[in-house]
Design a protein around this motif. Sequence first.
Motif, PDB file in Angstrom:
ATOM      1  N   LEU A 185      43.027  45.057  46.240  1.00  0.00           N
ATOM      2  CA  LEU A 185      41.677  45.510  45.854  1.00  0.00           C
ATOM      3  C   LEU A 185      41.303  44.936  44.497  1.00  0.00           C
ATOM      4  O   LEU A 185      40.198  44.411  44.308  1.00  0.00           O
ATOM      5  N   THR A 231      48.184  47.604  48.283  1.00  0.00           N
ATOM      6  CA  THR A 231      46.739  47.673  48.573  1.00  0.00           C
ATOM      7  C   THR A 231      45.939  47.664  47.263  1.00  0.00           C
ATOM      8  O   THR A 231      44.909  46.978  47.168  1.00  0.00           O
ATOM      9  N   ASN A 280      40.248  41.482  44.443  1.00  0.00           N
ATOM     10  CA  ASN A 280      38.901  41.287  44.993  1.00  0.00           C
ATOM     11  C   ASN A 280      37.827  41.989  44.163  1.00  0.00           C
ATOM     12  O   ASN A 280      36.749  42.316  44.668  1.00  0.00           O
ATOM     13  N   SER A 305      34.581  43.113  50.334  1.00  0.00           N
ATOM     14  CA  SER A 305      34.225  42.511  49.058  1.00  0.00           C
ATOM     15  C   SER A 305      32.951  41.662  49.182  1.00  0.00           C
ATOM     16  O   SER A 305      32.128  41.632  48.266  1.00  0.00           O
ATOM     17  N   ILE A 313      39.616  44.232  53.295  1.00  0.00           N
ATOM     18  CA  ILE A 313      39.291  44.183  51.863  1.00  0.00           C
ATOM     19  C   ILE A 313      38.451  42.927  51.555  1.00  0.00           C
ATOM     20  O   ILE A 313      37.435  43.002  50.856  1.00  0.00           O
TER      21      ILE A 313
END
Length: 280
Positions: A254, A250, A257, A229, A225
């Motif tokens: 996410l 998760t 980010n 990003s 991730i």
Amino acid sequence: MIIQDSIMLAAKTLKKNNIKSPILDSELLLSEVIKKDRKYIIFNSKKKLSKKNVIDFKGLVERRKRGEPVAYLTNYKEFWKQKYYVNQNVLIPRPDTEVLIEETLKIYQSDKKLNFLDIGTGSGCLLLSILHERKNFTGYGIDISKKAINLAKYNAKLQHLSNRAKFYNSDIDKFFIGKYDLILSNPPYIKNSELKHLDKDISCFEPKVALDGGCDGFTKITKVIGKASNLIKKNGKFILEIGCHQRYKTIKKLEDNNFFINKIIKDYGNNDRCIVSTKI
Ligand code: GLN
């Protein structure tokens, strides 16, 4: 011995050893030995096998009996619309991972030019399946395993896609090349302590490096991730495979980010398997 009797004998042996699909596995292994498809085996069940074929078949059944996956014994696995060369250096492509292809194709219905990155490409099955479907896409695949990269390159060559498939053998932390419209990844996400409890087919034969997600299962997901990003373009899509109990943690990673969550998709077993997000 005739085909039918060989299959029955092999299936009986496999069943006794708790192999879940003994007849199918026997047919696939015999197909490989006689270099014919399953249809041939079914329609020619009374045909006699040569002595050499019988011996070779017995050898493969013995290995299957001990848990070695059919795909490693035949050196191929079908995924999406193609056959992939596989060996013990790569994870065997799973039908559930096809969900990531379906989502990609739904998002990109037209075939405009774009670059995408596949983090942890393994056999190359995700990357190459997408290249088949979208002729103007170029795919970049990275993997920490040099042997996996060589195998992915070989699959690209077999499928005549080498001109649009670029592969790099790199640790994710050390990869800084390019900016991508789309990033896909099926990272290792199994908890360290759970690895030994998986089916013997997986735990004893598939590469740990492709499965081991560290002590909480999130070590590699977190890295992927973070890297995605940095390497994704604004408004780019990120399509990530996850384990069945990894949804909430998760999503949080996410969002931290700057990814907006579009969709969570279940696999064929009704488990959360894939998250589609957009970089904002
Ligand atoms: N889905 C795989 C399994 O069955 C795991 C793949 C992965 O860790 N990415 O075990």
